[in-house]
Design an enzyme around this catalytic site. Sequence first.
Site, PDB file in Angstrom:
ATOM      1  N   GLN A  63       0.676  -1.294   0.037  1.00 21.82           N
ATOM      2  CA  GLN A  63       0.185  -0.139  -0.090  1.00 21.82           C
ATOM      3  C   GLN A  63       1.020   1.075  -0.034  1.00 21.82           C
ATOM      4  O   GLN A  63       2.145   1.177   0.342  1.00 21.82           O
ATOM      5  CB  GLN A  63      -0.971   0.115   1.212  1.00 21.82           C
ATOM      6  CG  GLN A  63      -0.223  -0.194   2.384  1.00 21.82           C
ATOM      7  CD  GLN A  63      -1.159  -1.042   3.608  1.00 21.82           C
ATOM      8  OE1 GLN A  63      -2.374  -0.875   3.537  1.00 21.82           O
ATOM      9  NE2 GLN A  63      -0.439  -1.798   4.563  1.00 21.82           N
ATOM     10  N   THR A  85      -7.482  -1.920   8.122  1.00 18.62           N
ATOM     11  CA  THR A  85      -7.674  -0.514   7.207  1.00 18.62           C
ATOM     12  C   THR A  85      -9.266  -0.732   6.771  1.00 18.62           C
ATOM     13  O   THR A  85     -10.009  -1.880   7.235  1.00 18.62           O
ATOM     14  CB  THR A  85      -6.616  -0.600   6.034  1.00 18.62           C
ATOM     15  OG1 THR A  85      -6.648  -2.020   5.558  1.00 18.62           O
ATOM     16  CG2 THR A  85      -5.509  -0.018   6.203  1.00 18.62           C
ATOM     17  N   ASP A 145      -8.010  -4.680  13.863  1.00 19.83           N
ATOM     18  CA  ASP A 145      -7.668  -3.254  13.678  1.00 19.83           C
ATOM     19  C   ASP A 145      -7.084  -3.351  12.256  1.00 19.83           C
ATOM     20  O   ASP A 145      -6.040  -2.853  12.000  1.00 19.83           O
ATOM     21  CB  ASP A 145      -6.414  -2.930  14.845  1.00 19.83           C
ATOM     22  CG  ASP A 145      -6.125  -1.414  14.643  1.00 19.83           C
ATOM     23  OD1 ASP A 145      -5.026  -1.066  14.852  1.00 19.83           O
ATOM     24  OD2 ASP A 145      -6.740  -0.603  13.941  1.00 19.83           O
TER      25      ASP A 145
HETATM   26  N1  SAM Z   1      -7.081   2.517  13.055  1.00 12.26           N
HETATM   27  C1  SAM Z   1      -6.974   2.364  11.801  1.00 12.26           C
HETATM   28  C2  SAM Z   1      -8.434   2.498  11.163  1.00 12.26           C
HETATM   29  O1  SAM Z   1      -9.450   2.327  11.958  1.00 12.26           O
HETATM   30  O2  SAM Z   1      -8.881   2.688   9.927  1.00 12.26           O
HETATM   31  C3  SAM Z   1      -6.316   1.063  11.387  1.00 12.26           C
HETATM   32  C4  SAM Z   1      -5.021   1.248  11.592  1.00 12.26           C
HETATM   33  S1  SAM Z   1      -3.805   0.081  11.274  1.00 12.26           S
HETATM   34  C5  SAM Z   1      -2.636   1.211  10.557  1.00 12.26           C
HETATM   35  C6  SAM Z   1      -4.490  -0.758   9.844  1.00 12.26           C
HETATM   36  C7  SAM Z   1      -3.455  -1.897   9.480  1.00 12.26           C
HETATM   37  O3  SAM Z   1      -4.071  -3.091   8.830  1.00 12.26           O
HETATM   38  C8  SAM Z   1      -2.440  -1.392   8.517  1.00 12.26           C
HETATM   39  O4  SAM Z   1      -1.067  -1.425   9.466  1.00 12.26           O
HETATM   40  C9  SAM Z   1      -2.316  -2.485   7.408  1.00 12.26           C
HETATM   41  O5  SAM Z   1      -1.201  -2.786   6.886  1.00 12.26           O
HETATM   42  C10 SAM Z   1      -3.145  -3.715   8.081  1.00 12.26           C
HETATM   43  N2  SAM Z   1      -3.707  -4.732   7.065  1.00 12.26           N
HETATM   44  C11 SAM Z   1      -4.499  -4.420   5.999  1.00 12.26           C
HETATM   45  N3  SAM Z   1      -4.888  -5.648   5.287  1.00 12.26           N
HETATM   46  C12 SAM Z   1      -4.445  -6.296   6.257  1.00 12.26           C
HETATM   47  C13 SAM Z   1      -4.412  -7.892   6.181  1.00 12.26           C
HETATM   48  N4  SAM Z   1      -5.192  -8.613   5.307  1.00 12.26           N
HETATM   49  N5  SAM Z   1      -3.930  -8.686   7.039  1.00 12.26           N
HETATM   50  C14 SAM Z   1      -3.020  -7.923   8.349  1.00 12.26           C
HETATM   51  N6  SAM Z   1      -3.215  -6.629   8.354  1.00 12.26           N
HETATM   52  C15 SAM Z   1      -3.565  -5.899   7.418  1.00 12.26           C
END
Ligand code: SAM
Length: 284
Positions: A31, A158, A156
């Site tokens: 991303q 995206t 938590d």
């Molecule tokens: N608090 C934020 C919100 O409410 O949108 C989310 C924060 S956190 C940064 C979201 C995390 O999900 C990111 O680090 C992203 O890389 C991770 N992520 C996205 N898709 C994922 C997947 N399939 N497996 C594990 N992590 C994932």
Amino acid sequence: MMKLYAETLYDAYGQQFSIDKVYFENKTSHQHLVIFENARFGRVMALDGVIQTTEADEFIYHEMMTHVPLLAHGQARRVLIIGGGDGGILREVCKHSAVEHITQVEIDQQVVDMCREFLPRHSAGAYDDPRVSIVIDDGARFVRENTDQFDVIISDSTDPIGPGDVLFTSDFYQHCSERLADGGIMVTQNGVAFMQLDEVTTTANRMGRYFSDQHFYCAAVPTYIGGVMTFAWATQNAALRQLSTKEITSRYQQAGLTTRYYNPAIHLASFALPQYILDALEGA
Ligand code: SAM
């Protein structure tokens, strides 16, 4: 001329931030990641054009996503975090000294690395806690293939765009239900209801197949624009959502937590949903 960062989550509506300094900007293997300084919200992190977290208001989201399930559970020893690369959830889970093991499954190593470097107050050393194991993998694959059991699962992620999309599917919820130990609780980030009401009804339909008590709780997080954000709640035991203020207060005090948003009254009140959300769920 001041540079501006315009969030692209919604058509025809959005927020923008003045950029005082860019700490990091790059396309990772999954991303687009940017971390920049803003005079009002401190350091801000965005992924694929969507604001993920800011130093100024992250406490609201991370406290509500962590202490509501952990204090409702009451004796969680093993916690699974899906996503959460900024480390805020991990920091809050580590505050629970009774928790013995925390597994965090984050798909993007560079998010972890850059947030440890440029958002150090989010994880606040939690990545070095001996109870923590970090797995760099797709969370959907992990819950499908892993056989461990967990007392609390916190997704938590995206939004359901890009790598996060798989974390809003029936398969993911089914596999999470299989990973939860008896008395377990799962919560997920489920978007801003006024702007993403279909996410609420879709999650209710998909999650409701695998959990006998599926509901939502909410909190307003300023930089998740458009009103209250919903957190999906899923257990096999409805009583976990109906504890008394006295019980929650006793557990809060027992845990010795210091919080800036969460408190026992807010815990219980957060499950009271606006009528338009209840009406949408009725029709779902
Ligand atoms: N608090 C934020 C919100 O409410 O949108 C989310 C924060 S956190 C940064 C979201 C995390 O999900 C990111 O680090 C992203 O890389 C991770 N992520 C996205 N898709 C994922 C997947 N399939 N497996 C594990 N992590 C994932």
